[in-house]
Design an enzyme around this catalytic site. Structure first.
Site, PDB file in Angstrom:
ATOM      1  N   LEU A 116      47.499  65.448  18.452  1.00 26.27           N
ATOM      2  CA  LEU A 116      46.816  66.045  19.584  1.00 26.27           C
ATOM      3  C   LEU A 116      45.523  65.274  19.782  1.00 26.27           C
ATOM      4  O   LEU A 116      44.829  64.958  18.809  1.00 26.27           O
ATOM      5  CB  LEU A 116      46.501  67.525  19.337  1.00 26.27           C
ATOM      6  CG  LEU A 116      47.660  68.518  19.397  1.00 26.27           C
ATOM      7  CD1 LEU A 116      47.155  69.911  19.035  1.00 26.27           C
ATOM      8  CD2 LEU A 116      48.290  68.532  20.782  1.00 26.27           C
ATOM      9  N   ASP A 117      45.183  64.994  21.027  1.00 31.40           N
ATOM     10  CA  ASP A 117      43.942  64.315  21.339  1.00 31.40           C
ATOM     11  C   ASP A 117      42.769  65.114  20.765  1.00 31.40           C
ATOM     12  O   ASP A 117      42.839  66.336  20.635  1.00 31.40           O
ATOM     13  CB  ASP A 117      43.824  64.188  22.861  1.00 31.40           C
ATOM     14  CG  ASP A 117      42.637  63.356  23.275  1.00 31.40           C
ATOM     15  OD1 ASP A 117      42.727  62.129  23.198  1.00 31.40           O
ATOM     16  OD2 ASP A 117      41.611  63.958  23.661  1.00 31.40           O
ATOM     17  N   ALA A 118      41.678  64.431  20.448  1.00 28.93           N
ATOM     18  CA  ALA A 118      40.513  65.108  19.888  1.00 28.93           C
ATOM     19  C   ALA A 118      39.989  66.198  20.817  1.00 28.93           C
ATOM     20  O   ALA A 118      39.464  67.221  20.360  1.00 28.93           O
ATOM     21  CB  ALA A 118      39.407  64.094  19.593  1.00 28.93           C
ATOM     22  N   ARG A 203      48.424  61.240  26.408  1.00 31.39           N
ATOM     23  CA  ARG A 203      47.588  62.077  27.290  1.00 31.39           C
ATOM     24  C   ARG A 203      48.323  62.473  28.570  1.00 31.39           C
ATOM     25  O   ARG A 203      47.760  62.526  29.664  1.00 31.39           O
ATOM     26  CB  ARG A 203      46.286  61.341  27.630  1.00 31.39           C
ATOM     27  CG  ARG A 203      45.414  61.089  26.416  1.00 31.39           C
ATOM     28  CD  ARG A 203      44.174  60.282  26.751  1.00 31.39           C
ATOM     29  NE  ARG A 203      43.226  61.036  27.562  1.00 31.39           N
ATOM     30  CZ  ARG A 203      42.310  61.872  27.087  1.00 31.39           C
ATOM     31  NH1 ARG A 203      42.237  62.094  25.782  1.00 31.39           N
ATOM     32  NH2 ARG A 203      41.479  62.505  27.888  1.00 31.39           N
ATOM     33  N   GLU A 268      48.622  63.985  22.764  1.00 29.34           N
ATOM     34  CA  GLU A 268      48.115  64.695  23.941  1.00 29.34           C
ATOM     35  C   GLU A 268      46.648  65.021  23.748  1.00 29.34           C
ATOM     36  O   GLU A 268      46.264  65.481  22.700  1.00 29.34           O
ATOM     37  CB  GLU A 268      48.888  65.992  24.172  1.00 29.34           C
ATOM     38  CG  GLU A 268      48.422  66.714  25.409  1.00 29.34           C
ATOM     39  CD  GLU A 268      48.285  65.838  26.618  1.00 29.34           C
ATOM     40  OE1 GLU A 268      47.155  65.632  27.079  1.00 29.34           O
ATOM     41  OE2 GLU A 268      49.275  65.329  27.112  1.00 29.34           O
TER      42      GLU A 268
END
Length: 268
Positions: A116-118, A203, A268
């Protein structure tokens, strides 16, 4: 030790199936025997009804009523509600907050399944089961993820239709498996959208929403395959329940025989 246990311990041909089921927490040995006789148990995909059947718990695959049974107790399965600001890495080389702090309660060396994106919070699976991680993380196996996105502007029904119908991004066509509007401000300054996707492109939710004119303000992943975030607080992790493990392993075994993946792991 009973005579049957002694034979199982000494016998080179394996362990009785009902004992394996009882040891895995499926049911008592007597109830497990009833399950076998009723044809509810399969070994390596074949229904077994003989009570004398012996198996190798290290190599044979067992399921009850179509749901996989975890026989390898060395495998650990954990779900984390990842906060924003934490990178999906077990050792970030730039010194940012990473996932190590959430694995200290377990002795095994756990790894994250996908990323998962930060800036994205929500459901992340941690495990030491490499085969399961391979199936779950890769979009070619079709594991769906459900996201809740807070976006700018007032999303219309036409926009939801565009998301499910599909459109082109710079790296190819994309469409949501499902999309629905959860709420929209009367002032037009924000909306909540639920998106279901199996794509693992980088993303992708943020890019999709930006492409239809509604940049993402906040993003959380609520579901990953059969797993739901539920009421797990942000920044907390827990082991999967027996039912969750069964559902996850069933999914993994169905995907294990598929063709090799062709897309990169999801972020993402």
């Amino acid at each position: 030790m009973s005579d049957e246990d002694a034979r199982d311990a000494a016998g080179p041909e394996g362990v009785r199936l009902q004992k394996v089921l009882a040891g895995a927490g499926v049911a008592s040995r007597r109830v497990a025997e009833d399950m076998i006789v009723a044809g509810r148990v399969r070994v390596n995909g074949t229904v077994v009804t003989e009570l004398g059947r012996r198996i190798d718990p290290e190599s044979d695959l067992v399921d009850v009523d179509g749901t996989a049974v975890q026989l390898d107790q060395s495998k650990r399965y954990v779900v984390l509600n990842k906060p924003t600001g934490v990178v999906s890495s077990m050792n970030d080389d730039r010194g940012r907050p990473d996932l190590r702090q959430y694995t200290r309660d377990w002795p095994e060396r756990l790894y994250n399944v996908g990323r998962l994106d930060a800036d994205t919070s929500g459901l992340l699976v941690l495990t030491n089961d490499g085969e399961l991680a391979h199936v779950l993380a890769h979009p070619s196996f079709g594991v769906t993820k459900v996201y809740i996105a807070k976006v700018e502007g007032r999303v219309t029904a036409q926009t939801i239709a565009t998301l499910t119908r599909g459109f082109d991004l710079e790296d190819g066509p994309i469409r949501a498996d499902k999309a629905r509007l959860l709420s929209a401000s009367n002032a037009g300054d924000g909306s909540l959208v639920e998106l279901t996707l199996h794509s693992g492109r980088n993303r992708i939710v943020r890019r999709m929403m930006a492409a239809v004119g509604h940049p993402v303000v906040e993003l959380v992943r609520r579901q990953f395959g059969p797993l739901h975030l539920g009421t797990l607080p942000v920044g907390r992790a827990r082991e999967l329940t027996k039912l969750e493990r069964g559902a996850l392993l069933t999914l993994s075994r169905r995907g294990a025989g598929d063709a090799a993946p062709t897309e990169s792991q999801e972020t993402e």
